[in-house]
Design a protein around this motif. Structure first.
Motif, PDB file in Angstrom:
ATOM      1  N   GLY A 140      31.563   3.271  16.164  1.00 28.70           N
ATOM      2  CA  GLY A 140      32.394   3.430  14.909  1.00 28.70           C
ATOM      3  C   GLY A 140      33.785   3.038  15.300  1.00 28.70           C
ATOM      4  N   THR A 141      34.189   2.583  16.240  1.00 27.74           N
ATOM      5  CA  THR A 141      35.397   2.067  16.538  1.00 27.74           C
ATOM      6  C   THR A 141      35.398   0.914  17.416  1.00 27.74           C
ATOM      7  OG1 THR A 141      37.677   2.997  17.085  1.00 27.74           O
ATOM      8  CG2 THR A 141      35.812   3.686  18.331  1.00 27.74           C
ATOM      9  N   LEU A 142      36.826   0.349  17.785  1.00 31.63           N
ATOM     10  CA  LEU A 142      36.889  -0.729  18.704  1.00 31.63           C
ATOM     11  C   LEU A 142      37.990  -0.302  19.828  1.00 31.63           C
ATOM     12  CD1 LEU A 142      37.160  -3.768  16.475  1.00 31.63           C
ATOM     13  CD2 LEU A 142      35.148  -3.609  18.202  1.00 31.63           C
ATOM     14  N   PRO A 143      38.054  -0.746  21.244  1.00 29.88           N
ATOM     15  CA  PRO A 143      38.909  -0.354  21.688  1.00 29.88           C
ATOM     16  C   PRO A 143      40.282  -1.372  21.678  1.00 29.88           C
ATOM     17  CG  PRO A 143      37.461  -1.699  22.946  1.00 29.88           C
ATOM     18  CD  PRO A 143      36.901  -1.520  21.715  1.00 29.88           C
ATOM     19  N   VAL A 144      40.273  -2.118  20.836  1.00 30.61           N
ATOM     20  CA  VAL A 144      41.413  -3.029  20.385  1.00 30.61           C
ATOM     21  C   VAL A 144      41.629  -3.230  18.964  1.00 30.61           C
ATOM     22  CG1 VAL A 144      41.661  -4.377  22.761  1.00 30.61           C
ATOM     23  CG2 VAL A 144      39.889  -5.371  20.870  1.00 30.61           C
ATOM     24  N   ASN A 145      42.538  -3.859  18.459  1.00 30.73           N
ATOM     25  CA  ASN A 145      42.568  -4.461  17.004  1.00 30.73           C
ATOM     26  C   ASN A 145      42.269  -5.923  17.092  1.00 30.73           C
ATOM     27  OD1 ASN A 145      43.429  -1.698  16.102  1.00 30.73           O
ATOM     28  ND2 ASN A 145      45.739  -2.563  16.793  1.00 30.73           N
ATOM     29  N   VAL A 146      41.370  -6.136  16.032  1.00 36.16           N
ATOM     30  CA  VAL A 146      40.833  -7.524  16.091  1.00 36.16           C
ATOM     31  C   VAL A 146      41.104  -8.366  15.079  1.00 36.16           C
ATOM     32  CG1 VAL A 146      38.713  -9.021  16.123  1.00 36.16           C
ATOM     33  CG2 VAL A 146      38.730  -6.806  17.764  1.00 36.16           C
TER      34      VAL A 146
END
Ligand code: BES
Ligand code: MN
Length: 453
Positions: A140-146
């Protein structure tokens, strides 16, 4: 978290493959006006795909083919932002008769996906998209902004992209750029590219007569433009492959002994070039190695030439005109306009009496060198090592990716050049392919890169 995401990607490999095959079926050939609608279709397909994955995505107009832009940002603005670049346009598929299966009917054969654009570049940037999909669906999430910037004009030299980037600097603001548009050294040996060559090109026309004429009635009394063009072209290079145009090498960066040693570590030589291309021998400047010639020396090549009658049987004429498409690969510090002027001056000077030489379609994009010490590039190196089992080689690439120079001047952030394809994927050739295993490893490398970042 990392292992759960990797497991999710492995469990969904069939679905991810099916999506790539669907994308490859769209013949998005940017060079051919007949395919303009298909190019647009590919942009729409990709933007919908990114939207379905949970990103904010849009198709943005340029003066040419549109750009697909998408982003995902969580609430944590302290996390780094990575801008992932790729291109959804493909090279023309001609000559069709040399393909073993149709270029836009993708098939999987012996572990390879065969289709125009499979490696260059749909398979490679879709691997990054699938890495993001895996994170978002599993966690449900990413470790960085993409952010994704996927353009539709790379294969025609990205003529509208620098204006687009300049006009959208805020939108594209990031901490680093990731580009996968090249190759591994082997399935277990990744490469971080630290430089790309640039390109300078134009067309030449040689005009001798008002129209094609009878070669018996006039032969012996007028200049033949095909011969005149051959004379002009053969004056540009010596027998060992050195370009003889005055001033051509003036601005070329001289390699240090250290850099020559780094390049010499890559086990690639004349035998590999012969095996990969079918050439009976390697040909190039004798005082440089294959790796040096590929990455650190400029070239002058004829990409196509035509004159007179080329249909079946014979036609006894002296043609009125002859034409050629010329490009030079440039290395850092060379200026495209200057090189074009030097080559055109030399061609005018070499033209025999009775031949009028004119030029058109001049265009250029400079070479680039990227720095490898940024922590983001080290993160890419660790991700590659973990994925493929070996730390990356550091190499200069002979091909060009015009946007790299624009990113450097307009965004000024580190750029990771980490290819997911293989050297024998036949890019720009018949039977282009991308190994299913390379697609899956690319997804893994991208997942690991985001985790490392
Ligand atoms: N993916 C290639 C560049 C490339 C080629 C990288 C080989 C690594 C190995 C890219 O799509 C390409 O073909 N670029 C063009 C740019 C040109 C039209 C300005 C090229 O190099 O010819
Ligand atoms: Mn290409």
């Amino acid at each position: 978290m990392l292992n759960r995401v990797l497991d999710y990607a492995r469990a969904h490999r069939d679905e991810y493959l099916k999506d790539l095959l669907e994308y490859l079926a769209i013949p998005s050939v940017s060079a051919q006006p007949d395919h303009a609608r298909d190019v647009k279709m590919a942009a729409l397909w990709l933007s919908e795909h990114l939207r379905d994955a949970g990103l904010r995505a849009e198709v943005m107009a340029t003066a040419g083919h549109p750009v697909v832009y998408a982003e995902w940002s969580g609430h944590d603005h302290h996390r780094p932002t990575v801008l992932i670049y790729g291109h959804y346009d493909v090279q023309p598929a001609e000559p069709f008769e040399l393909w073993h299966s149709e270029p836009f009917r993708p098939v999987v054969r012996d572990g390879y996906i065969y289709a125009r654009g499979a490696d260059d570049n749909k398979g490679q940037h879709l691997a990054h998209v699938k890495a993001v999909v895996s994170y978002l669906r599993a966690e449900g999430t990413l470790p960085v902004n993409v952010k994704f910037l996927i353009e539709g004009e790379e294969e025609i030299g990205s003529p509208n992209l620098s204006a687009f980037i300049a006009a959208h600097r805020e939108l594209l603001a990031c901490d680093c750029v990731m580009i996968s548009d090249g190759a591994l050294f082997s399935p277990t040996q990744p490469v971080l590219t630290y430089g790309l060559r640039g390109l300078a090109g134009f067309e030449v026309q040689v005009h001798c007569l008002d129209r094609d004429v009878h070669s018996g009635h006039y032969g012996g009394n007028v200049q033949n433009p095909a011969f005149a063009l051959a004379q002009v072209l053969s004056s540009l290079k010596d027998a060992q492959g050195r370009v003889t145009v005055p001033g051509f090498y003036d601005d070329v960066r001289v390699l240090s002994a250290e850099e020559r040693a780094v390049l010499a570590r890559v086990p690639y030589g004349e035998a590999d070039v012969m095996r990969e291309t079918g050439a009976s021998q390697a040909f190039g400047e004798p005082e440089f190695t294959v790796n040096e010639r590929k990455g650190a020396r400029p070239t002058l090549e004829v990409n196509g030439m035509w004159s007179g009658y080329t249909g079946p049987g014979s036609k006894t004429i002296i043609p009125a005109t002859a034409h050629a498409k010329i490009t030079c690969r440039l290395v850092p510090n060379q200026d495209a306009e200057k090189v074009i002027n030097l080559v055109q001056d030399a061609m005018r000077a070499a033209a025999p009496a009775g031949a009028e030489v004119t030029f058109s379609d001049a265009r250029g994009t400079p070479a680039s060198l990227v720095s490898l010490d940024a922590p983001e590039i080290q993160a890419a190196a660790r991700a590659a090592a973990a994925t493929y089992g070996n730390p990356p080689f550091y190499e200069l690439e002979g091909g060009s990716i015009p946007v790299v120079h624009d990113f450097q001047t307009l965004l000024g952030k580190p750029i990771a050049l980490l290819g997911f394809g293989l050297p024998d994927d036949n890019i720009h050739s018949p039977n282009e392919r991308f190994a299913v295993a390379c697609y899956e490893k690319g997804i893994e490398a991208s997942i690991r890169f985001m985790a490392e970042l």
